[in-house]
Design a protein around this motif. Structure first.
Motif, PDB file in Angstrom:
ATOM      1  N   LEU A  27      50.015  71.011  13.119  1.00  0.00           N
ATOM      2  CA  LEU A  27      49.419  71.096  14.484  1.00  0.00           C
ATOM      3  C   LEU A  27      49.682  72.965  14.255  1.00  0.00           C
ATOM      4  CD1 LEU A  27      48.198  70.510  16.979  1.00  0.00           C
ATOM      5  CD2 LEU A  27      50.652  70.038  17.857  1.00  0.00           C
ATOM      6  N   LEU A  28      50.925  73.376  14.249  1.00  0.00           N
ATOM      7  CA  LEU A  28      50.965  74.708  14.156  1.00  0.00           C
ATOM      8  C   LEU A  28      50.064  75.494  13.314  1.00  0.00           C
ATOM      9  CD1 LEU A  28      53.004  77.215  15.484  1.00  0.00           C
ATOM     10  CD2 LEU A  28      54.551  76.679  13.416  1.00  0.00           C
ATOM     11  N   GLY A  29      50.034  75.218  11.891  1.00  0.00           N
ATOM     12  CA  GLY A  29      49.297  75.930  11.127  1.00  0.00           C
ATOM     13  C   GLY A  29      47.764  75.882  11.668  1.00  0.00           C
ATOM     14  N   SER A  30      47.304  74.652  12.436  1.00  0.00           N
ATOM     15  CA  SER A  30      46.015  74.383  12.899  1.00  0.00           C
ATOM     16  C   SER A  30      45.522  75.426  14.031  1.00  0.00           C
ATOM     17  CB  SER A  30      45.638  73.122  13.120  1.00  0.00           C
ATOM     18  OG  SER A  30      45.817  72.174  12.037  1.00  0.00           O
ATOM     19  N   THR A  31      46.762  75.400  14.774  1.00  0.00           N
ATOM     20  CA  THR A  31      46.451  76.308  15.858  1.00  0.00           C
ATOM     21  C   THR A  31      46.526  77.858  15.545  1.00  0.00           C
ATOM     22  OG1 THR A  31      47.884  74.856  17.384  1.00  0.00           O
ATOM     23  CG2 THR A  31      47.480  76.949  18.060  1.00  0.00           C
ATOM     24  N   GLY A  32      47.030  78.174  14.461  1.00  0.00           N
ATOM     25  CA  GLY A  32      46.992  79.485  13.749  1.00  0.00           C
ATOM     26  C   GLY A  32      45.740  79.793  13.157  1.00  0.00           C
ATOM     27  N   LEU A  33      45.020  78.723  12.675  1.00  0.00           N
ATOM     28  CA  LEU A  33      43.801  78.983  12.049  1.00  0.00           C
ATOM     29  C   LEU A  33      42.713  79.366  12.903  1.00  0.00           C
ATOM     30  CD1 LEU A  33      42.267  78.679   9.454  1.00  0.00           C
ATOM     31  CD2 LEU A  33      41.972  76.312   9.913  1.00  0.00           C
ATOM     32  N   LEU A  34      43.030  78.624  14.056  1.00  0.00           N
ATOM     33  CA  LEU A  34      41.927  78.795  15.398  1.00  0.00           C
ATOM     34  C   LEU A  34      42.096  79.892  16.094  1.00  0.00           C
ATOM     35  CD1 LEU A  34      41.838  75.230  16.894  1.00  0.00           C
ATOM     36  CD2 LEU A  34      40.092  76.330  15.623  1.00  0.00           C
ATOM     37  N   ARG A  42      43.882  84.676   9.434  1.00  0.00           N
ATOM     38  CA  ARG A  42      43.583  83.148   9.286  1.00  0.00           C
ATOM     39  C   ARG A  42      43.731  82.530   8.147  1.00  0.00           C
ATOM     40  NH1 ARG A  42      39.222  84.491  12.508  1.00  0.00           N
ATOM     41  NH2 ARG A  42      37.950  84.663  10.835  1.00  0.00           N
ATOM     42  N   VAL A  43      43.709  83.149   6.962  1.00  0.00           N
ATOM     43  CA  VAL A  43      43.738  82.563   5.603  1.00  0.00           C
ATOM     44  C   VAL A  43      45.418  81.941   5.334  1.00  0.00           C
ATOM     45  CG1 VAL A  43      44.132  84.413   3.959  1.00  0.00           C
ATOM     46  CG2 VAL A  43      42.719  82.657   3.427  1.00  0.00           C
ATOM     47  N   HIS A  44      46.429  82.595   5.848  1.00  0.00           N
ATOM     48  CA  HIS A  44      47.791  81.989   5.547  1.00  0.00           C
ATOM     49  C   HIS A  44      47.951  80.818   6.415  1.00  0.00           C
ATOM     50  CE1 HIS A  44      48.450  85.817   3.600  1.00  0.00           C
ATOM     51  NE2 HIS A  44      47.867  86.544   4.647  1.00  0.00           N
ATOM     52  N   ALA A  45      47.161  80.579   7.592  1.00  0.00           N
ATOM     53  CA  ALA A  45      47.747  79.499   8.309  1.00  0.00           C
ATOM     54  C   ALA A  45      47.646  78.337   7.418  1.00  0.00           C
ATOM     55  CB  ALA A  45      47.096  79.193   9.675  1.00  0.00           C
ATOM     56  N   PRO A  46      46.495  77.813   6.725  1.00  0.00           N
ATOM     57  CA  PRO A  46      46.352  76.644   5.979  1.00  0.00           C
ATOM     58  C   PRO A  46      47.391  76.671   4.872  1.00  0.00           C
ATOM     59  CG  PRO A  46      44.294  77.720   6.190  1.00  0.00           C
ATOM     60  CD  PRO A  46      45.164  78.440   6.689  1.00  0.00           C
ATOM     61  N   ALA A  47      47.676  77.750   4.399  1.00  0.00           N
ATOM     62  CA  ALA A  47      48.963  77.790   3.364  1.00  0.00           C
ATOM     63  C   ALA A  47      50.255  77.140   3.625  1.00  0.00           C
ATOM     64  CB  ALA A  47      48.943  79.224   2.878  1.00  0.00           C
ATOM     65  N   MET A  48      50.591  77.534   5.048  1.00  0.00           N
ATOM     66  CA  MET A  48      51.709  76.932   5.514  1.00  0.00           C
ATOM     67  C   MET A  48      51.697  75.510   5.803  1.00  0.00           C
ATOM     68  SD  MET A  48      53.556  78.049   9.286  1.00  0.00           S
ATOM     69  CE  MET A  48      52.106  77.349  10.138  1.00  0.00           C
ATOM     70  N   LEU A  83      48.974  70.253  -4.744  1.00  0.00           N
ATOM     71  CA  LEU A  83      48.849  71.109  -3.721  1.00  0.00           C
ATOM     72  C   LEU A  83      49.377  72.432  -3.858  1.00  0.00           C
ATOM     73  CD1 LEU A  83      48.803  68.868  -0.450  1.00  0.00           C
ATOM     74  CD2 LEU A  83      46.960  70.175  -1.607  1.00  0.00           C
ATOM     75  N   ALA A  84      50.773  72.279  -4.630  1.00  0.00           N
ATOM     76  CA  ALA A  84      51.473  73.448  -4.801  1.00  0.00           C
ATOM     77  C   ALA A  84      51.018  74.248  -5.956  1.00  0.00           C
ATOM     78  CB  ALA A  84      52.736  73.059  -5.357  1.00  0.00           C
ATOM     79  N   ILE A  85      50.030  73.671  -7.023  1.00  0.00           N
ATOM     80  CA  ILE A  85      49.508  74.579  -7.803  1.00  0.00           C
ATOM     81  C   ILE A  85      48.166  75.169  -7.361  1.00  0.00           C
ATOM     82  CG2 ILE A  85      48.242  74.210 -10.057  1.00  0.00           C
ATOM     83  CD1 ILE A  85      50.579  72.196 -10.587  1.00  0.00           C
ATOM     84  N   THR A  86      47.525  74.230  -6.667  1.00  0.00           N
ATOM     85  CA  THR A  86      46.084  74.512  -5.983  1.00  0.00           C
ATOM     86  C   THR A  86      46.049  75.294  -5.036  1.00  0.00           C
ATOM     87  OG1 THR A  86      45.615  72.532  -4.786  1.00  0.00           O
ATOM     88  CG2 THR A  86      44.899  72.679  -7.396  1.00  0.00           C
ATOM     89  N   VAL A  87      46.821  75.208  -3.984  1.00  0.00           N
ATOM     90  CA  VAL A  87      46.372  76.176  -2.965  1.00  0.00           C
ATOM     91  C   VAL A  87      46.887  77.603  -3.207  1.00  0.00           C
ATOM     92  CG1 VAL A  87      47.488  76.536  -0.490  1.00  0.00           C
ATOM     93  CG2 VAL A  87      46.961  74.345  -1.195  1.00  0.00           C
ATOM     94  N   PRO A  88      47.809  78.134  -3.783  1.00  0.00           N
ATOM     95  CA  PRO A  88      47.835  79.546  -3.913  1.00  0.00           C
ATOM     96  C   PRO A  88      46.705  80.137  -4.633  1.00  0.00           C
ATOM     97  CG  PRO A  88      50.016  78.540  -4.506  1.00  0.00           C
ATOM     98  CD  PRO A  88      48.841  77.527  -4.454  1.00  0.00           C
ATOM     99  N   ILE A  89      46.141  79.250  -5.732  1.00  0.00           N
ATOM    100  CA  ILE A  89      45.107  79.804  -6.328  1.00  0.00           C
ATOM    101  C   ILE A  89      43.909  79.888  -5.381  1.00  0.00           C
ATOM    102  CG2 ILE A  89      43.419  79.215  -8.188  1.00  0.00           C
ATOM    103  CD1 ILE A  89      45.889  78.112  -9.720  1.00  0.00           C
ATOM    104  N   THR A  90      43.635  78.982  -4.752  1.00  0.00           N
ATOM    105  CA  THR A  90      42.204  78.900  -3.868  1.00  0.00           C
ATOM    106  C   THR A  90      42.548  79.949  -2.766  1.00  0.00           C
ATOM    107  OG1 THR A  90      43.191  77.071  -2.465  1.00  0.00           O
ATOM    108  CG2 THR A  90      41.569  76.546  -4.239  1.00  0.00           C
TER     109      THR A  90
END
Length: 125
Positions: A27-34, A42-48, A83-90
């Motif tokens: 919820l916190l990351g989604s709020t940051g995304l918005l 904004r790109v850092h919030a989904p990584a969290m 997720l730990a492998i793919t999220v930093p790459i994307t």
């Protein structure tokens, strides 16, 4: 006929705490995304969300299924590892694409390039 396995109270509390913690982080990351103003923030919030939130939810699910089946449920860790492998790459690819587009638009609020492109010098003949 299926038998229902009752979990001990400590396990139910631990599972609920891990799942609620993961949901709160999501919820916190989604709020940051918005709410964050620029793409680069904004790109850092989904990584969290996908790192800490995912690990909390995977920990709760792993604990639940391990206690319910009576053996260690390691297959749930595949989700977190993926997720730990793919999220930093994307995230890197998204940041590079955003930086490329911002430089093409000649925006002034982005950092300069680090590559050394030197103008071609005429050869002395």
């Amino acid at each position: 006929m299926s038998t229902t396995v009752l979990l001990p109270l400590w396990a139910e509390i631990a599972i609920a705490a891990l799942l609620l913690c993961g949901a709160a982080i999501a919820l916190l990351g989604s709020t940051g995304l918005l709410r964050l103003p620029s793409f680069f923030e904004r790109v850092h919030a989904p990584a969290m969300i996908s790192t800490l939130g995912c690990w909390c939810i995977v920990g709760g699910a792993g604990l639940y299924f391990s206690l319910r089946s009576g053996q260690l449920a390691l297959h749930i860790l595949l989700i977190a590892i993926f997720l730990a492998i793919t999220v930093p790459i994307t995230t890197i690819f998204l940041m590079r694409a955003g930086l490329f587009r911002a430089r093409q638009a000649r925006r002034k609020d982005i950092p300069p390039t680090l590559s050394r492109i030197t103008p071609s010098r005429p050869s002395k003949s």
